[in-house]
Design a protein around this motif. Structure first.
Motif, PDB file in Angstrom:
ATOM      1  N   LEU A  14     -16.962  18.593 -21.184  1.00  0.00           N
ATOM      2  CA  LEU A  14     -15.725  18.014 -21.712  1.00  0.00           C
ATOM      3  C   LEU A  14     -14.812  19.106 -22.269  1.00  0.00           C
ATOM      4  O   LEU A  14     -15.275  20.028 -22.925  1.00  0.00           O
ATOM      5  CB  LEU A  14     -16.103  17.040 -22.837  1.00  0.00           C
ATOM      6  CG  LEU A  14     -14.990  16.120 -23.343  1.00  0.00           C
ATOM      7  CD1 LEU A  14     -14.664  15.072 -22.284  1.00  0.00           C
ATOM      8  CD2 LEU A  14     -15.424  15.446 -24.632  1.00  0.00           C
ATOM      9  N   ASP A  15     -13.525  19.010 -21.982  1.00  0.00           N
ATOM     10  CA  ASP A  15     -12.566  20.002 -22.468  1.00  0.00           C
ATOM     11  C   ASP A  15     -11.463  19.293 -23.248  1.00  0.00           C
ATOM     12  O   ASP A  15     -10.399  18.980 -22.706  1.00  0.00           O
ATOM     13  CB  ASP A  15     -11.980  20.771 -21.275  1.00  0.00           C
ATOM     14  CG  ASP A  15     -10.969  21.813 -21.723  1.00  0.00           C
ATOM     15  OD1 ASP A  15     -10.883  22.094 -22.936  1.00  0.00           O
ATOM     16  OD2 ASP A  15     -10.253  22.339 -20.843  1.00  0.00           O
ATOM     17  N   PRO A  16     -11.714  19.019 -24.541  1.00  0.00           N
ATOM     18  CA  PRO A  16     -10.720  18.280 -25.318  1.00  0.00           C
ATOM     19  C   PRO A  16      -9.384  19.012 -25.427  1.00  0.00           C
ATOM     20  O   PRO A  16      -8.332  18.376 -25.495  1.00  0.00           O
ATOM     21  CB  PRO A  16     -11.373  18.095 -26.690  1.00  0.00           C
ATOM     22  CG  PRO A  16     -12.569  18.962 -26.717  1.00  0.00           C
ATOM     23  CD  PRO A  16     -12.931  19.301 -25.315  1.00  0.00           C
ATOM     24  N   GLN A  17      -9.418  20.353 -25.392  1.00  0.00           N
ATOM     25  CA  GLN A  17      -8.149  21.098 -25.446  1.00  0.00           C
ATOM     26  C   GLN A  17      -7.352  20.863 -24.172  1.00  0.00           C
ATOM     27  O   GLN A  17      -6.138  20.655 -24.216  1.00  0.00           O
ATOM     28  CB  GLN A  17      -8.416  22.588 -25.608  1.00  0.00           C
ATOM     29  CG  GLN A  17      -9.050  22.946 -26.930  1.00  0.00           C
ATOM     30  CD  GLN A  17      -9.224  24.442 -27.076  1.00  0.00           C
ATOM     31  OE1 GLN A  17      -8.335  25.129 -27.535  1.00  0.00           O
ATOM     32  NE2 GLN A  17     -10.380  24.934 -26.656  1.00  0.00           N
ATOM     33  N   GLY A  18      -8.043  20.904 -23.043  1.00  0.00           N
ATOM     34  CA  GLY A  18      -7.387  20.640 -21.763  1.00  0.00           C
ATOM     35  C   GLY A  18      -6.788  19.244 -21.736  1.00  0.00           C
ATOM     36  O   GLY A  18      -5.664  19.033 -21.268  1.00  0.00           O
ATOM     37  N   GLN A  19      -7.556  18.292 -22.280  1.00  0.00           N
ATOM     38  CA  GLN A  19      -7.066  16.903 -22.319  1.00  0.00           C
ATOM     39  C   GLN A  19      -5.820  16.782 -23.171  1.00  0.00           C
ATOM     40  O   GLN A  19      -4.879  16.057 -22.827  1.00  0.00           O
ATOM     41  CB  GLN A  19      -8.166  15.981 -22.870  1.00  0.00           C
ATOM     42  CG  GLN A  19      -9.309  15.762 -21.889  1.00  0.00           C
ATOM     43  CD  GLN A  19     -10.447  14.946 -22.487  1.00  0.00           C
ATOM     44  OE1 GLN A  19     -10.528  14.781 -23.710  1.00  0.00           O
ATOM     45  NE2 GLN A  19     -11.318  14.437 -21.638  1.00  0.00           N
ATOM     46  N   ALA A  20      -5.809  17.525 -24.310  1.00  0.00           N
ATOM     47  CA  ALA A  20      -4.641  17.467 -25.191  1.00  0.00           C
ATOM     48  C   ALA A  20      -3.410  18.061 -24.505  1.00  0.00           C
ATOM     49  O   ALA A  20      -2.301  17.540 -24.615  1.00  0.00           O
ATOM     50  CB  ALA A  20      -4.941  18.206 -26.490  1.00  0.00           C
ATOM     51  N   VAL A  21      -3.634  19.171 -23.782  1.00  0.00           N
ATOM     52  CA  VAL A  21      -2.524  19.802 -23.062  1.00  0.00           C
ATOM     53  C   VAL A  21      -2.011  18.860 -21.976  1.00  0.00           C
ATOM     54  O   VAL A  21      -0.798  18.688 -21.787  1.00  0.00           O
ATOM     55  CB  VAL A  21      -2.960  21.158 -22.455  1.00  0.00           C
ATOM     56  CG1 VAL A  21      -1.875  21.717 -21.538  1.00  0.00           C
ATOM     57  CG2 VAL A  21      -3.289  22.156 -23.559  1.00  0.00           C
ATOM     58  N   GLN A  22      -2.957  18.217 -21.283  1.00  0.00           N
ATOM     59  CA  GLN A  22      -2.572  17.272 -20.226  1.00  0.00           C
ATOM     60  C   GLN A  22      -1.727  16.134 -20.795  1.00  0.00           C
ATOM     61  O   GLN A  22      -0.720  15.744 -20.208  1.00  0.00           O
ATOM     62  CB  GLN A  22      -3.827  16.708 -19.556  1.00  0.00           C
ATOM     63  CG  GLN A  22      -3.502  15.789 -18.373  1.00  0.00           C
ATOM     64  CD  GLN A  22      -4.756  15.193 -17.752  1.00  0.00           C
ATOM     65  OE1 GLN A  22      -5.871  15.537 -18.143  1.00  0.00           O
ATOM     66  NE2 GLN A  22      -4.563  14.311 -16.797  1.00  0.00           N
ATOM     67  N   LYS A  23      -2.149  15.666 -21.976  1.00  0.00           N
ATOM     68  CA  LYS A  23      -1.430  14.565 -22.604  1.00  0.00           C
ATOM     69  C   LYS A  23       0.010  14.990 -22.946  1.00  0.00           C
ATOM     70  O   LYS A  23       0.966  14.241 -22.721  1.00  0.00           O
ATOM     71  CB  LYS A  23      -2.177  14.125 -23.872  1.00  0.00           C
ATOM     72  CG  LYS A  23      -1.760  12.765 -24.370  1.00  0.00           C
ATOM     73  CD  LYS A  23      -2.652  12.299 -25.500  1.00  0.00           C
ATOM     74  CE  LYS A  23      -1.988  11.173 -26.264  1.00  0.00           C
ATOM     75  NZ  LYS A  23      -2.607  10.968 -27.566  1.00  0.00           N
ATOM     76  N   SER A  24       0.138  16.215 -23.489  1.00  0.00           N
ATOM     77  CA  SER A  24       1.478  16.720 -23.821  1.00  0.00           C
ATOM     78  C   SER A  24       2.335  16.861 -22.570  1.00  0.00           C
ATOM     79  O   SER A  24       3.512  16.501 -22.570  1.00  0.00           O
ATOM     80  CB  SER A  24       1.379  18.080 -24.516  1.00  0.00           C
ATOM     81  OG  SER A  24       0.851  17.918 -25.801  1.00  0.00           O
ATOM     82  N   LEU A  25       1.731  17.401 -21.497  1.00  0.00           N
ATOM     83  CA  LEU A  25       2.477  17.557 -20.250  1.00  0.00           C
ATOM     84  C   LEU A  25       2.953  16.196 -19.748  1.00  0.00           C
ATOM     85  O   LEU A  25       4.085  16.039 -19.289  1.00  0.00           O
ATOM     86  CB  LEU A  25       1.598  18.235 -19.186  1.00  0.00           C
ATOM     87  CG  LEU A  25       1.291  19.720 -19.436  1.00  0.00           C
ATOM     88  CD1 LEU A  25       0.227  20.216 -18.452  1.00  0.00           C
ATOM     89  CD2 LEU A  25       2.547  20.575 -19.314  1.00  0.00           C
ATOM     90  N   HIS A  26       2.077  15.209 -19.897  1.00  0.00           N
ATOM     91  CA  HIS A  26       2.411  13.851 -19.466  1.00  0.00           C
ATOM     92  C   HIS A  26       3.591  13.313 -20.290  1.00  0.00           C
ATOM     93  O   HIS A  26       4.539  12.758 -19.742  1.00  0.00           O
ATOM     94  CB  HIS A  26       1.183  12.955 -19.606  1.00  0.00           C
ATOM     95  CG  HIS A  26       1.423  11.548 -19.188  1.00  0.00           C
ATOM     96  ND1 HIS A  26       1.514  11.185 -17.862  1.00  0.00           N
ATOM     97  CD2 HIS A  26       1.612  10.415 -19.905  1.00  0.00           C
ATOM     98  CE1 HIS A  26       1.756   9.895 -17.787  1.00  0.00           C
ATOM     99  NE2 HIS A  26       1.810   9.394 -19.013  1.00  0.00           N
ATOM    100  N   LEU A  27       3.522  13.538 -21.617  1.00  0.00           N
ATOM    101  CA  LEU A  27       4.592  13.061 -22.497  1.00  0.00           C
ATOM    102  C   LEU A  27       5.917  13.762 -22.199  1.00  0.00           C
ATOM    103  O   LEU A  27       6.995  13.225 -22.431  1.00  0.00           O
ATOM    104  CB  LEU A  27       4.203  13.266 -23.963  1.00  0.00           C
ATOM    105  CG  LEU A  27       3.082  12.357 -24.485  1.00  0.00           C
ATOM    106  CD1 LEU A  27       2.634  12.792 -25.868  1.00  0.00           C
ATOM    107  CD2 LEU A  27       3.527  10.895 -24.499  1.00  0.00           C
ATOM    108  N   MET A  28       5.823  15.009 -21.707  1.00  0.00           N
ATOM    109  CA  MET A  28       7.027  15.755 -21.356  1.00  0.00           C
ATOM    110  C   MET A  28       7.632  15.261 -20.044  1.00  0.00           C
ATOM    111  O   MET A  28       8.724  15.689 -19.662  1.00  0.00           O
ATOM    112  CB  MET A  28       6.693  17.256 -21.206  1.00  0.00           C
ATOM    113  CG  MET A  28       6.374  17.948 -22.513  1.00  0.00           C
ATOM    114  SD  MET A  28       5.511  19.518 -22.207  1.00  0.00           S
ATOM    115  CE  MET A  28       6.871  20.520 -21.614  1.00  0.00           C
TER     116      MET A  28
END
Lengths: 80, 216
Positions: A14-28
């Protein structure tokens, strides 16, 4: 000679940092991302007297012993 | 017993361990700088909490290859008692004295709070010492406490009764709510919570004493 070492998380870790970055990219507004995973990039500079073969051997040992934790990470070495 | 507490650059719980062992348990304690090559004559070693080498590369990775660790590994392999608390636990997994790895907390937040733990092992003397308590309260303070191990490794820990403590409520995403483990022999112990910060009433509780009493 500059060697490039790429450290990446193994599949299934699991890569929670990657998931957080993905979420931000999605929000952008970036669409269509199925996953984002973070890794490390390391440059190791060898003196000219070190042969490519020797450098490769040394880098492998460095990765196994310190640069990567092979329980959770894979590594890839690139030499010029 | 004579205890050695190893100090790495960035350790910050070493003096807490020294204080508890000396003042509460009246043990013989000395600190050892990480650049030393031998532990000297000790009966047990603590790798304390903190942020050795600034957590650079991975938490505990650089401390795991510092000079004194060769002797800590030798000591552990000869059956010597080695205890890693918080960063010390991370160091023990990095040098492979304990299996698994401590990843970034699932919440991506530094967690600093008291947590309830349940003793999970039936090993002695743990069972006997903790028998009066269903749960104990220890503080945690970490960013990388998310214990991970593959399924095969987890099964081994479970089958060999190596899971010492589980969180009652998982604060960091650890697999199987694991807060602390030991090796198969039981002489190498690692946990994320800080029993050394819970040994006096003035600090909020004395549950930590049970942990140290189990080692004496």
């Amino acid at each position: 000679m500059i060697a490039k070492v790429y450290i990446t998380l193994k599949n299934g870790v699991l890569d929670p940092q990657g998931q957080a970055v993905q979420k931000s990219l999605h929000l952008m507004g970036f669409q269509g991302l199925s996953s984002v995973r973070l890794g490390k990039y390391i440059e190791v500079c060898f003196e000219d007297s070190i042969s490519k073969e020797k450098a490769k051997e040394e880098l492998k040992s460095m990765c196994e012993k310190l640069l990567a934790n092979t329980v959770i990470e894979d590594y890839r070495i690139e030499l010029p | 017993m004579k205890w050695g507490v190893v100090v790495f650059p960035g350790s910050n719980c070493d003096q807490d361990c020294v204080y508890v062992l000396k003042n509460i348990f009246h043990q013989d304690v000395e600190t050892q700088w990480h650049e030393e090559r031998t532990l000297g004559k000790v009966d047990a070693v603590i790798l304390p909490g903190g942020f050795s080498y600034g957590d650079y590369l991975r938490s505990g990775a650089m401390a795991a290859v510092s000079p004194i660790m060769q002797d800590v590994i030798r000591f552990a392999k000869c059956g010597g008692l080695v205890v890693g608390i918080c960063n010390g636990f991370q160091i023990l997994t990095e040098c492979e004295l304990l299996p698994g790895v401590l990843l970034r907390n699932a919440s991506l937040k530094f967690r600093c709070e008291d947590v309830s733990l349940a003793l999970s092992t039936s090993r002695e003397p743990w069972q006997k010492r903790f028998s009066g308590k269903k749960t104990v309260s220890y503080p945690i303070a970490h960013m990388d406490g998310n214990y991970f191990i593959d399924n095969e490794g987890l099964k081994e820990l479970q089958d060999q009764d190596q899971i010492l403590f589980r969180y009652v409520q998982n604060p960091n995403g650890s697999i199987d709510r694991i807060a602390g483990i030991c090796n198969a022999k039981g002489n190498v112990i690692g946990l994320m919570p800080h029993p050394e910060r819970a040994c006096e009433r003035i600090l909020g509780g004395e549950d930590g004493k049970l942990f140290f009493e189990s080692l004496l």
